[in-house]
Motif scaffolding. Structure first.
Motif: not given
Length: 120
Positions: A92-120
């Motif tokens: 469990g962890c607590r995440v403080p209140a603040q502004a966050y960047a939210v990245f919503t990717t297309a559905a796809g195979e993991m971990p490829k979707v995450v790698i593609d998002a980081w590259q983009e």
């Protein structure tokens, strides 16, 4: 990929966690891909009590030792209601209140979707 900045209140997150580094992830000795597979393979989201938005996955990069070259914790899980019991094997962890960047990717195979998002 959709990107937006949102302001969020403090939140509690429960899920899986590993300690890793960008160097490890890029060398083939990474742990993040296996954590994504475990999340879905073991149906971890179904084991998290009190999820505020069932099915929504949060990926957190936190507890950096230094900068992009140091180790950090990678957490996969769900936002939960305050006061829920953390199941054995999860963290469990607590995440403080603040502004966050939210990245919503297309559905796809993991971990490829995450790698593609980081590259983009």
């Amino acid at each position: 990929m959709e990107t937006k900045i949102v302001k969020r209140a403090e939140m509690a997150v429960v899920g899986l966690s590993v300690r890793t580094s960008n160097e490890a992830e890029q060398s083939g000795a990474g742990k993040i891909g296996a954590l994504w597979k475990r999340l879905y393979g073991e149906k971890i989201l179904d084991q998290i009590p009190g999820a505020k938005r069932p099915g929504e996955v949060l990926a957190l990069y936190t507890n950096y030792a230094s900068d992009e070259h140091g180790e950090y914790d990678f957490v996969l899980g769900a936002e939960v209601k305050d006061g829920v019991a953390i199941p054995s094997g999860l963290v469990g962890c607590r995440v403080p209140a603040q502004a966050y960047a939210v990245f919503t990717t297309a559905a796809g195979e993991m971990p490829k979707v995450v790698i593609d998002a980081w590259q983009e």
